[in-house]
Scaffold this active site. Structure first.
Site, short mmCIF file in Angstrom:
data_model
loop_
_atom_site.label_atom_id
_atom_site.label_comp_id
_atom_site.label_asym_id
_atom_site.label_seq_id
_atom_site.Cartn_x
_atom_site.Cartn_y
_atom_site.Cartn_z
CG ASP A 1 -1.96 1.07 1.23
OD1 ASP A 1 -1.73 2.13 0.60
OD2 ASP A 1 -3.02 0.87 1.85
CG HIS B 1 -4.85 3.36 -0.43
ND1 HIS B 1 -4.71 3.09 0.92
CD2 HIS B 1 -5.84 4.30 -0.53
CE1 HIS B 1 -5.55 3.85 1.61
NE2 HIS B 1 -6.24 4.58 0.76
#
Length: 363
Positions: free
Chosen positions: A291, A322
């Site tokens: 992420d 993300h």
């Protein structure tokens, strides 16, 4: 697949391992370029939902005369919706902290609608076209407005299970609500997609410009609509001239003319996990190790929380970006299917426990 479930051993954990292990959502059909987390994020943010959803808005007035908006997804099928009945579970969708309702969040709502859920989006004060009646916005981890919305949903659907799922930085609000409410949260289960666990660290570290600048412009555009209303409590020139999300957050909530405070005191009241030990609702946090927004896993994932609390479950995947988690069709995001499977497994486990213990279902 390559996912790992990190949690404290329990009967519920074993049930989730079996249910998610059987789920087709965690097997095959993945994104062809797993090493590109930024591209995975943009893919989900920019892709419009299919089909285009139909939304019915409802404004909810709060005790201080402020207003939040509830957007009920009634599907592309018109007001009849996807067939949710009186006791169908209500799924509360919480956008990110900037109030941006992404295509991915709408797609999750449509998938839930097709499966008999009643999805509704929670819009904070002044976000997503919700009018700003009072010169007050909602701090990062202040669950007061969300609590009012949950109370209203419980009154409107008294016999239905109430579930909640948040996206990205909006998870700070949901996690703060679960900790502060404890066993009185009125929720049966919750899930967080790519959550931000440590709010202060996240603001201070900053994000890649590819994500921060569009988010900052989105926030400024929304706030510019209320220059007159906010001018009496906030330095609008400084606010609209902010060059980072931290500067904007600090100007808006710490340097206000009505109730100034320090950056340290602000986060003492708004850290998402400040009352995590009090949470009494199962929470699935679906995170990706790559992420680019949350930050490195070693610093940004509170692994000890998942090892010690029987209510927190971390589903960790090596790739997904993300709020991305893309895959080839059918269904653009495999995380959506995993979350819906989690809610199904939770309902199944609770029914089994009620039958085993002979407990009546809560009214």
């Amino acid at each position: 697949g390559h996912c790992r479930l990190l949690c404290k051993p329990s009967a519920l954990a074993q049930h989730l391992v079996r249910s998610l292990g059987r789920s087709a959502a965690l097997r095959g059909g993945r994104w062809p370029w797993p090493r590109w987390p930024q591209l995975q994020m943009l893919w989900q943010l920019l892709q419009p939902p299919e089909p285009e959803p139909v939304v019915a808005r409802e404004l909810l007035q709060l005790p201080d005369a402020g207003v939040v908006a509830l957007d009920w997804l009634v599907g592309p099928w018109g007001a009849a919706g996807g067939g949710g009945g009186v006791s169908s579970p209500v799924l509360l969708l919480i956008p990110n902290a900037a109030g941006k309702v992404t295509g991915g969040l709408l797609q999750l709502g449509l998938r839930a609608l097709e499966r008999g859920f009643i999805p509704v989006i929670f819009n904070r004060r002044g976000h997503n076209g919700c009018p700003l009646i009072t010169p007050r916005l909602q701090p990062f981890g202040d669950p007061g407005d969300l609590r009012e919305a949950v109370t209203y949903l419980r009154c409107r659907h008294p016999s239905a299970s109430l579930l909640a799922v948040s996206e990205g930085s909006g998870s700070g609000l949901l996690l703060a609500y679960l900790g502060e409410s404890g066993s009185s949260s009125r929720l049966a289960a919750a899930a967080c997609l790519s959550p931000i666990f440590r709010g202060r660290d996240w603001f201070e570290a900053g994000m890649p410009w590819l994500y921060e600048w569009p988010l900052l412009l989105h926030l400024k555009q929304g706030l510019s609509r209320y220059v007159g209303a906010l001018a009496e409590v906030v330095d609008m020139d400084r606010l609209l001239g902010s060059r980072s999300l931290r500067e904007l957050e600090e100007t808006l909530f710490c340097r206000s003319r009505s109730r100034p405070t320090s950056w340290e005191c602000y986060w003492e009241r708004n850290e998402p996990l400040r009352d995590a030990d009090e949470a009494a609702v199962p929470v699935l946090c679906l995170c990706s190790a790559d992420d680019p927004v949350r930050g490195p896993p070693a610093q940004s994932l509170p692994r000890e929380l998942f090892r010690s609390s029987p209510y927190f479950f971390l589903l960790l995947t090596p790739h997904g970006g993300h709020c991305g988690f893309p895959r080839r069709r059918p269904g653009r995001c495999w995380a959506h299917e995993a979350v819906l499977e989690y809610f199904r497994a939770m309902a199944e486990f609770l029914r089994t426990e009620e039958r085993r213990k002979g407990l009546p279902r809560p009214r």
